[in-house]
Design a protein around this motif. Sequence first.
Motif, PDB file in Angstrom:
ATOM      1  N   LEU A  39      26.467 -91.374  -4.890  1.00  0.00           N
ATOM      2  CA  LEU A  39      25.086 -90.544  -4.677  1.00  0.00           C
ATOM      3  C   LEU A  39      25.140 -89.063  -5.043  1.00  0.00           C
ATOM      4  N   GLN A  40      26.157 -88.596  -4.709  1.00  0.00           N
ATOM      5  CA  GLN A  40      26.255 -86.956  -4.668  1.00  0.00           C
ATOM      6  C   GLN A  40      26.462 -86.914  -6.107  1.00  0.00           C
ATOM      7  N   TYR A  41      27.088 -87.497  -6.884  1.00  0.00           N
ATOM      8  CA  TYR A  41      26.940 -87.211  -8.285  1.00  0.00           C
ATOM      9  C   TYR A  41      26.091 -87.930  -9.431  1.00  0.00           C
ATOM     10  N   GLU A  42      25.312 -88.886  -8.877  1.00  0.00           N
ATOM     11  CA  GLU A  42      24.228 -89.663  -9.662  1.00  0.00           C
ATOM     12  C   GLU A  42      23.143 -89.917  -8.734  1.00  0.00           C
ATOM     13  N   GLN A  43      22.042 -89.245  -8.866  1.00  0.00           N
ATOM     14  CA  GLN A  43      20.836 -89.556  -7.917  1.00  0.00           C
ATOM     15  C   GLN A  43      19.689 -90.102  -8.605  1.00  0.00           C
ATOM     16  N   GLY A  44      19.870 -90.771 -10.026  1.00  0.00           N
ATOM     17  CA  GLY A  44      18.696 -91.085 -10.574  1.00  0.00           C
ATOM     18  C   GLY A  44      18.619 -92.488 -10.941  1.00  0.00           C
ATOM     19  N   TYR A  45      19.601 -93.316 -10.097  1.00  0.00           N
ATOM     20  CA  TYR A  45      19.858 -94.623 -10.263  1.00  0.00           C
ATOM     21  C   TYR A  45      19.294 -95.496  -8.994  1.00  0.00           C
ATOM     22  N   ASP A  46      17.988 -96.325  -9.107  1.00  0.00           N
ATOM     23  CA  ASP A  46      17.433 -96.770  -8.125  1.00  0.00           C
ATOM     24  C   ASP A  46      18.312 -97.760  -7.376  1.00  0.00           C
ATOM     25  N   LEU A  47      19.124 -98.597  -7.961  1.00  0.00           N
ATOM     26  CA  LEU A  47      19.828 -99.808  -7.532  1.00  0.00           C
ATOM     27  C   LEU A  47      20.820 -99.363  -6.415  1.00  0.00           C
TER      28      LEU A  47
END
Length: 758
Positions: free
Chosen positions: A449-457
């Motif tokens: 989540l530090q590198y990708e914060q746009g994936y709700d799952l």
Amino acid sequence: MVQKIYLLFSSGILLMLMALSPNTASAQDFSECQKIVKDLLPVFNKSFEENNPALLREESYQRGVRSLQAAYSLYNKQAFQPSDSVQRMNNEAVILALSGNYQKALHIMEELDLSTQDAYLHYNRGLFALLSGHYDAARNDFSDAPGGAQATLNTMVSYAKQKKYGEAIDFAGQNSAKGTAGKWNYNVGMVYKFNGQLTEAVDEMSSAIKQKDEMAYRLQRGDILMRNGNEKRAVKDFEKVSRTHPKAQIRYANALLSLNQFGAAKAVFEKYLESNERTFRGDAYLGMGHSFYGLMQNTEAQRYYRLASTLKRETPALQSGIGNTHLSKHEYQTAFTLFDRVIKKDSTYLPAYLGRAVANYGQKKYDLALKDFKKAEKALNEDNKFFADLFVTKAFSEYYLKQTTNAQDDFQKAIKLDAARYEALAGMSSIMIDQKRYSEAGQFLAKALQYEQGYDLMWSNYGNLLMHFDMFKKGYQVFKKAVSLNPSNVNAQNGWGIVLLENDQLDKSMLLFDSLVREKPELPFLHNNHGIVQAYIGNRHAQRHQVNEANTRYDGSYEDFKKAMDAAPSRKFYNVNQGNVYRYLEKYDEAKLSYQNYQDKSALNNTAVMYAGQERIKDAKYYLGIAIQIDSLHRVFQYNMTVLVKGKQKEMMRLVASSDENSPFSDIGIKYSRDGFVTIYLYDYEYDVLSFPGRHYMPLPVAEYKEDYFIPEYDFKLVAYEKKKSDGPKNKKVRYHSQKVKLPGSRGKSGTRCPILF
């Protein structure tokens, strides 16, 4: 008139001298032939050294061959006698060989009986045999030739060209050919290369370069280093000769591509395209396509691939490059067709298998994807960061097919190549969740989540992990983020409802779960959590002495748990929640049976609380003691034991819990307790199966040059005709007739009368 007489006299003298000295003229003609051959041989050998037959078609070389033919024709006309037949045949064969007619040159020499002839004629015949591919015959003639480094060198080359690499290595070990300007070491290195001994091959090429820094030696060492995975050293070799040799320039640029130096590679390809050299134009267009692809400029990459296709139709590297651009756009069927076409034409081209594997993955054909990955496993480079996406793709294919161990290994490889590869980190978290290693799962997902914060799952899964450790305050922000990204994510909404409850927003939680169970009545975990909210609201009514309202909520809660158990009878922990309702309704036998149906530490705690409420303190301590033995650090167990031991303080503890939400005991389990003890409810939630579209920036199918050739030394020699024995030139008596010059005014007088000078 005097001048005319003088010219006639001079011409007569010259003719007489030529008639008297024929050997002098022919010797001069033969020296001219030798000189021309000496000038032609370096170019002839250079065409083999640089693997460039075009050198022999250049006008300057062809003009030299014509000059040789003319000079030798004159020499032969003046000096040939029947006893010179063997020499003449040898010389004509040399001229034919220099003209490129190797077979005819050999045929001429094979017609001769050389048993009594000079050994050098055998050597010449061996050279013609080597040129014509008759390697056994060549070696026989070389063995009869005069000793020398060239004969030794060419013997070893004959073994190598015959692919007798073992014999070539043995011969090289027993012989040496110093003074061949590095050719000996080069050829030995080539034999080692073909024999798979790449380290030894590099050493021999290095020795050749020390003797003479030739383009061929640099290129070949660079090619071997590339194959050895030592691209950085290869770049240096290619760069050294790239300024003067176009094919070295192309190799240099491709080596830069292999180092992912796409901008630098593009600059070299552009420089080549700006020149007038056209031999490798197709390679340069292809390289430009690769460069733009590496720079993630797909449109430009496709443009140059189209240009390359006009010159390099259907080559594997080109078709794979085009296929890669379609993968990047997730056009899986088009990409599959391209890669499949390459494989049908060349089943050994591994990059195409990698591309087809990704295309299969994109079409959810995970078993086929793994088959292609298996075929291309030798091409999977665990040290090249461009392979990170491939390892992620392979790992998810394995994960979806329940091959957990393999998937875990491949996710780890991807993370090693790229620590910020969030798809691999998230994949590892899924494996850890399946293995109930929730702490490790949380660590991996937090990094992702530090590198990708746009994936709700990812957010909803992370929130569920936080709930597992009762970290509801932190989970509040996590689920809030998940819901904001995708309001239709049921698991995110479920978690959001739970953290609202834990945040003492009971009414908001109730409204949310009312909505969720209406929309998704088939999901048991929604009914379970809906029942927990109703139970807490019932406790709140009970604290306010609103008995009827409390019982209504308890009845509703009971029905929720029943629906949950009917929908998912395997989830035995629902019994714990239903047992709590039985206890509130004072149905203690049913409560006890419910707790016994799921004898975990939570059920033990709740059993202890039930007995404490019945003033069965001994039994309460017994069950709570077992729970503490199972989990000695559990906050609720410690709290309940303290209240149990200090029974008179339970009212005060309940008062403290209810009055200050920021106190150490401010959670709703204490705040809405009916007896000062904390009753545990078991929330239910499900983890999402993660999937990623894939970045699909593939490792580039960099051109691999297989310009493997051996370099002999062709040192043909013309042989002069024999000098003829004689007693000396016979002086022929030349009779001179008096020439009568008739002067004006004379009448039949003989003799010459000089004019009177005034």
